[in-house]
Design a protein around this motif. Structure first.
Motif, PDB file in Angstrom:
ATOM      1  N   SER B 129       0.740  -1.177  -0.017  1.00 41.67           N
ATOM      2  CA  SER B 129      -0.134   0.165  -0.150  1.00 41.67           C
ATOM      3  C   SER B 129       0.817   1.192   0.033  1.00 41.67           C
ATOM      4  CB  SER B 129      -0.854   0.024   1.198  1.00 41.67           C
ATOM      5  OG  SER B 129      -1.875   0.988   1.128  1.00 41.67           O
ATOM      6  N   TYR B 187      -8.088  -7.504   0.616  1.00 39.58           N
ATOM      7  CA  TYR B 187      -8.086  -6.008   1.125  1.00 39.58           C
ATOM      8  C   TYR B 187      -8.681  -6.071   2.543  1.00 39.58           C
ATOM      9  CZ  TYR B 187      -7.476  -4.161  -3.505  1.00 39.58           C
ATOM     10  OH  TYR B 187      -6.874  -3.639  -4.644  1.00 39.58           O
ATOM     11  N   GLY B 357     -12.779  -2.283  -0.438  1.00 40.21           N
ATOM     12  CA  GLY B 357     -11.679  -2.462   0.543  1.00 40.21           C
ATOM     13  C   GLY B 357     -10.362  -1.616   0.255  1.00 40.21           C
ATOM     14  N   GLY B 358      -9.673  -1.439   1.241  1.00 36.26           N
ATOM     15  CA  GLY B 358      -8.327  -0.627   1.363  1.00 36.26           C
ATOM     16  C   GLY B 358      -7.368  -1.474   2.029  1.00 36.26           C
ATOM     17  N   GLU B 359      -6.092  -1.169   2.096  1.00 35.53           N
ATOM     18  CA  GLU B 359      -4.881  -1.817   2.448  1.00 35.53           C
ATOM     19  C   GLU B 359      -4.882  -3.341   1.944  1.00 35.53           C
ATOM     20  OE1 GLU B 359      -2.426  -0.401   4.683  1.00 35.53           O
ATOM     21  OE2 GLU B 359      -3.590   1.106   3.703  1.00 35.53           O
ATOM     22  N   PRO B 360      -4.433  -3.241   0.671  1.00 28.17           N
ATOM     23  CA  PRO B 360      -4.453  -4.445  -0.160  1.00 28.17           C
ATOM     24  C   PRO B 360      -3.078  -5.457   0.573  1.00 28.17           C
ATOM     25  CG  PRO B 360      -3.602  -2.759  -1.289  1.00 28.17           C
ATOM     26  CD  PRO B 360      -3.797  -2.334  -0.123  1.00 28.17           C
ATOM     27  N   ASP B 433      -7.898   1.064  -8.967  1.00 36.51           N
ATOM     28  CA  ASP B 433      -6.943  -0.079  -8.813  1.00 36.51           C
ATOM     29  C   ASP B 433      -6.753  -0.360  -9.856  1.00 36.51           C
ATOM     30  OD1 ASP B 433      -9.954  -0.558  -8.055  1.00 36.51           O
ATOM     31  OD2 ASP B 433      -9.024  -2.611  -7.620  1.00 36.51           O
TER      32      ASP B 433
END
Lengths: 308, 484
Positions: B129, B187, B357-360, B433
């Motif tokens: 990230s 995520y 979702g975030g923070e892959p 993304d």
């Protein structure tokens, strides 16, 4: 007695040459090699693709824009910076009026103070300078617009870095501000080695400041100016322009690509888009531009050396 | 020979000749060094040979983690800090006491890890990230990632009768797929995007959050009379505008419009819904409802101006609460709302919001202990770890629920409420993304940014953006994706 001489020299040169080859020449060769592949930079696998990257580069609008900006940086920045630095250095060292009991050739009043002021930005890292100016250019609460408001120019509130017509100039101004001091000191040193008798002779002949500068100082300083020119051009093509554009402008690359430069584009392609091979291709183009710049300056600047 | 060194050493041999010999030896050394350097790019490294052997699958260890193999975890140290991951690592170490976990946190994901991918020795779990995120499309395309399906089908940490898959918020699994069934990315955080504002400021205007654009303009007019701008946004990074603009397009024209845009279909941007929304936003500029100087502000500066009450609304994501914590006043009453629509003829109801979702997190395919990496993720998806994350960093996680019994901050509370109101009407545009450069630089900076600064009309902006999208669709140096 002489037959061992070359082996002796080679013996000493082998190590530095080897290191040079390893860390300078070899990476160049490697980059050129990778520009013919489809290497992503994220995995060890790649294959040869011939001139694909090059033909893609020629069709790439952003590449052309970045090339245009880089060339503008390389041509304009040295002119402005070196011009300013020459003027300042001349005023500091030679341009003063003769004072009673003082030396014949002297700088303006307070010249040692100015020298420090000009050199000061040099002690700051370019990253700090860029950050400071990014704040100063803030259109809402930045120093520059606040000053404009303060002096009653309420209607003149430019967007600076947010305006595609201004952003590139705003960035260039920062580079000029931060590098001019170095050249002032460099040229001051050069001027100090010019014999005072020459100036005295010129003064006796009734030469004014401008004539003294163009007929005496500049010709005698030519070598220094020329090296400074190449040095500044390479700075403007490479590291410094990358730092200011990356830190200060939008995107990064400016509103509507108005500040993007080649070295920034190399970085983005290699480390953001996972296209390391294409990045090396642009890198090769940058190498060509830099070499061409140096060659042109050296050629145009060739003059007879003056001995003194 | 006349050498002095030979005299010094008494015998001939240790002199110039040796010097030359030594140089030659150095030269010989440098040859393998060179090939080592070139190995940076081309050395694949023998894979699978040094992989950890799988352990025995048991009820407590459903992924079959080798309980003696080391595990390496590299975390992006950004807005969420690293404490939550350290806590989860402690659980891993407790469950596998013989194991040594190597944990590190960095902001320089790409510069630290790109060379390791290149050499074929990546860590076992990565939070890919931040500004130096490695391109996922390339990693997937070059077979550098492990399929996470075993993790999703494993029993969840808290309830052995429930699969991990069934404990997740909607859309999380799909986001990690590229094309086909395999899941490459997990995520962990869950972000709510929308229009952020101070409920207190809105109350002081005697207004509700506007549901139609006419109401929006009326609210902005009222604010303007009180000396407050209606909107501000991260002018230097105008790709924050889509956080409220894209869901608005989805609300007005239906999800199909957003899908067509993501799929880079020809003329996708020429849909009337896009035009209506662009014109609505342009109206904000034309009527002078945008905070003066906004196009020159970066995200921090615009958020600060907004927190100081200079502007009413800002498009942003749920990280803004943590990021602006030091400038948001105590009594600000931070709230988020789904974007305002045009009017009652919109396809989807008010409340349609963008959340995703975030923070892959990824597990590299060349990882030595891929099972360990997945097990670490399984631990992080337990209710306890998820709660720990939410209470520490004011953000939701992919784990569905996990907010009971912890004190929610105002922004988080309003985010949860917005999600409840949205129900099934959660949209998830994928441009940001799938096509990073297209979304950020081209659509964001060169299209929307220019339009909102008043340098392009909506029609010109749409034409320009459609051109960018067509270019991207034709560009075979980037991988193309489609909604399934």
């Amino acid at each position: 007695m002489q037959h061992g001489k070359y082996r002796f020299i080679v013996g000493f040169l082998a190590l530095p040459l080897g290191l040079y080859a390893l860390f300078v020449i070899w990476p160049f060769i490697q980059s050129i090699y990778y520009s013919f592949t489809d290497w992503t930079g994220l995995s060890p696998e790649f294959k040869m693709v011939g001139f694909d990257n090059y033909s893609r580069m020629l069709d790439d609008e952003i590449f052309w824009k970045s090339l245009q900006h880089s060339l503008l940086f390389a041509l304009l920045l040295p002119v402005v910076t070196i011009g300013l630095a020459l003027f300042f250095a001349f005023m500091i060292n030679v341009g003063g009026r003769k004072r009673r009991n003082g030396p014949v050739v002297t700088g303006v009043r307070g010249s040692s103070f100015y020298k420090i002021v000009y050199f000061f930005p040099q002690v700051l890292s370019i990253a700090i300078v860029a950050l400071l100016f990014a704040f100063a250019y803030n259109p809402d609460s930045g120093a520059i617009n606040s000053i404009l408001r303060g002096i009653g120019l309420d209607d003149v509130q430019p967007l600076w870095l947010g305006d595609p017509d201004l952003a590139l100039w705003a960035v260039m101004a920062v580079l000029v501000w931060s590098t001019v001091g170095f050249f002032v000191v460099l040229f001051s040193a050069g001027m100090a080695s010019i014999p005072a008798e020459m100036y005295e002779a010129a003064l006796l002949d009734g030469a004014g400041r401008a004539t003294t500068f163009f007929r005496v100082t500049l010709p005698l300083l030519w070598d220094t100016v020329q090296s400074g020119w190449v040095y500044m051009g390479i700075l403007a093509l490479g590291a410094e322009s990358f730092a200011v554009v990356q830190i200060m402008t939008t995107g990064p690359g400016g509103p509507d690509y108005s500040t993007t430069v080649m070295v920034l584009y190399v970085y983005q392609k290699a480390f953001r888009d996972g296209q390391a091979a294409y990045a090396t291709t642009i890198g090769v183009a940058l190498l060509v531009v830099t070499l061409a710049f140096a060659a042109v300056v050296m050629r145009l600047g060739r003059r007879e050396r003056l001995e003194y | 020979m006349g050498s002095t060194s030979a005299e010094n050493h008494g015998t001939e041999g240790v002199g110039r000749r040796d010097l030359i010999k030594r140089s030659a030896a150095l030269g010989l050394i440098s040859v393998p060094t060179m090939s080592f350097l070139s190995a940076c790019a081309s050395g694949g490294g023998g894979d699978s040979g040094d992989k950890a052997k799988a352990g025995k699958k048991t009820a407590k260890n459903p992924l079959g983690v080798n309980d003696t193999a080391g595990m390496e975890f590299v975390l992006f140290d950004g807005g969420f800090g690293k404490e939550y991951a350290e806590d989860a690592v402690k659980v891993y170490e407790k469950n596998f006491p013989k194991v040594e976990v190597k944990f590190s946190a960095t902001q320089k994901i790409q510069s630290t890890l790109q060379p390791r991918f290149n050499q074929g020795t990546p860590p076992d779990l990565i939070d890919n990230s931040g500004a130096e995120q490695m391109d996922m499309g390339v990693l997937v395309g070059k077979d550098q990632l492990t399929d996470l399906t075993p993790l999703l089908d494993a029993p969840s940490y808290d309830d052995p009768n429930k699969k991990v898959r069934d404990t997740l918020r909607p859309g999380i699994v799909e986001m990690g797929q590229f094309d086909g069934e395999k899941v490459w990315i997990f995520y962990y955080a869950y972000t709510v995007y929308g229009v952020w504002y101070s409920q207190k400021a809105l109350d002081s205007l005697d207004e509700q959050y506007p549901e139609t654009w006419d109401q929006m303009l009326a609210v902005c007019e009222k604010a303007k009379k009180k000396g407050m701008a209606g909107w501000t946004y991260a002018g230097k990074y105008p790709y924050y505008l889509p956080f409220s603009l894209y869901p608005m397009i989805g609300k007005v024209g239906g999800v199909e419009v957003l899908d067509a845009i993501d799929n880079l279909e020809p003329n996708a941007w020429k849909h009337p819904a896009v035009k209506a929304c662009f014109e609505a936003y342009y109206e904000l500029y034309k009527k002078g409802y945008i905070l003066k100087g906004t196009p020159g502000l970066d995200h921090i500066q615009s958020q600060t101006a907004w927190a100081e009450g200079k502007a009413l609304f800002i498009p942003n994501g749920s990280w803004v609460e943590n990021e602006s914590a030091n400038v948001i006043p105590e009594d600000f009453a931070l709230s988020v709302s789904a974007p305002t629509g045009i009017d009652s003829s919109d396809k989807l109801p008010f409340g349609t919001i963008w959340a995703s979702g975030g923070e892959p997190f990824i597990v590299p395919s060349k990882a030595k202990n891929a099972e360990g990496g997945m097990e670490q993720l399984r631990i992080m998806l337990s209710e306890a770890s998820s709660k720990n994350f939410t209470s520490k960093v004011k953000s939701l996680t992919a784990y569905n629920g996990g907010t009971d019994g912890i004190a929610l901050t105002p922004g988080l509370k309003s985010g949860v409420a917005a999600l409840e109101k949205a129900g099934d009407n959660v949209v998830n545009p994928r441009l940001q993304d799938w096509y990073v450069q297209l979304q950020k630089e081209k659509i964001g900076v060169s299209g929307l940014g220019e339009m909102m600064a008043g340098r392009l009309t909506p029609a010109e902006a749409i034409k320009k953006i459609q051109g960018f999208a067509d270019e991207a669709a034709k560009d075979d140096s980037i991988k193309h994706y489609k909604h399934q």
